[in-house]
Design an enzyme around this catalytic site. Structure first.
Site, PDB file in Angstrom:
ATOM      1  CB  SER A 272      -0.934   0.008   1.214  1.00 50.19           C
ATOM      2  OG  SER A 272      -0.212  -0.225   2.404  1.00 50.19           O
TER       3      SER A 272
ATOM      4  CD  GLU B  81      -7.728  -5.223   1.049  1.00 47.58           C
ATOM      5  OE1 GLU B  81      -6.626  -5.784   1.033  1.00 47.58           O
ATOM      6  OE2 GLU B  81      -7.890  -4.048   0.663  1.00 47.58           O
TER       7      GLU B  81
HETATM    8  O1  KIV Z   1      -0.552  -3.385   1.409  1.00 47.02           O
HETATM    9  C1  KIV Z   1      -1.197  -3.375   2.456  1.00 47.02           C
HETATM   10  O2  KIV Z   1      -1.111  -2.445   3.269  1.00 47.02           O
HETATM   11  C2  KIV Z   1      -2.074  -4.490   2.727  1.00 47.02           C
HETATM   12  C3  KIV Z   1      -3.084  -4.323   3.803  1.00 47.02           C
HETATM   13  C4  KIV Z   1      -4.147  -3.420   3.332  1.00 47.02           C
HETATM   14  C5  KIV Z   1      -3.609  -5.623   4.264  1.00 47.02           C
HETATM   15  O3  KIV Z   1      -1.994  -5.482   2.078  1.00 47.02           O
END
Ligand code: KIV
Length: 262
Positions: free
Chosen positions: A43, A179
């Site tokens: 993310s 998710e």
């Molecule tokens: O990349 C991320 O932060 C994630 C979370 C949202 C689980 O995969």
């Protein structure tokens, strides 16, 4: 924090709080807050790099941010995301790239996908690399899924997700991120598995929860999904502080005598 402790929490039906972090400053704050599992999520492509999705995040990006976090939070269990195309092509790629993340300080890696990824998970776990799976809304498949949408609503999707969860458990994953799936489906998966489920937009029945740090602190407001709970308003605070600083400089109020050397 160790993987054995995470497994123990599941047996004792105790909940686990997980959060993302990407740099040393926030990793220290997260650790000080008593959060013992940190996800260096891809993310970061969105919240740190400002991209529309996670697809352009590279192994070099993940290695850099994993090192910052792991060095700053030595007591936490650091899970590092495997970025897009670091494991999709072959199990060999998966092992090599996961190994690099562990050498940099991660204790485990996370990858997206179900039964189709079981051979990658098995290859890694049989070599001693702990793996977390990720099912439901898997952001690296955003184009195939047609956007960021709740998954597993239809019966056939839900039963496929349960099969995928079982396949990842059988391949040796020690936890699964779920998710954006219905809470009832997450409950079913959590009850069916002996490994921990960590929900994000998957309701209250998971063994743990994870949120993106900048979402929960109210720093990132470009897109705030329904499942985010905002525990602070740091963007508002930052805007106010920066405006006050700008005004002070423009009006000659900063620096004052107390911020000056004599
Ligand atoms: O990349 C991320 O932060 C994630 C979370 C949202 C689980 O995969």
């Amino acid at each position: 924090m160790t993987i054995l402790e995470i497994q123990q929490l599941k047996r004792e039906r105790k909940k686990l709080a997980v959060v993302t972090a990407y740099d040393a400053l926030f990793a220290r704050i997260v650790e000080q807050a008593g959060i013992r599992v940190i996800l260096v999520g891809d993310s970061l492509g969105v919240v740190v790099q400002g991209k529309a999705n996670t697809l352009s995040v590279t192994m070099e990006d993940m290695l850099y941010h994993t090192k910052l976090v792991a060095d700053a939070a030595p007591r936490a269990l650091v899970i590092s995301d495997m970025p897009f195309m670091s494991y999709q092509v072959s199990a060999e790629d998966a092992v090599r790239n996961a190994g690099r993340l562990l050498q940099t300080g991660a204790a485990a890696v996370k990858l997206e996908g179900g039964a189709v990824m079981a051979d990658r998970v098995k290859a890694m776990t049989s070599l001693g690399i702990p793996v977390v799976g990720h099912l439901g809304m898997t952001p690296q498949s955003v184009h195939a899924l047609g956007g960021y949408k709740v998954q597993g609503k239809a019966d056939d999707q839900a039963s496929r997700l349960l099969d995928d969860a079982r396949a990842l458990e059988a391949a040796g994953a020690f936890a699964l991120v779920l998710e954006a799936i219905p809470a009832e489906l997450a409950r079913k998966v959590t009850q069916a598995l002996s490994i921990s489920t960590i929900g994000i937009g998957a309701g209250p029945h998971c063994d743990g929860q994870v949120l993106v740090l900048y979402d929960l602190l109210g720093l990132f407001d470009t897109f705030v999904p329904k499942f985010v709970k905002t525990y602070a308003h740091l963007k508002t605070d930052a805007l106010q502080a920066l405006s006050r600083y700008r005004e002070d400089v423009e009006q000659g109020k900063f620096p004052s005598d107390s911020e000056s050397y004599h």
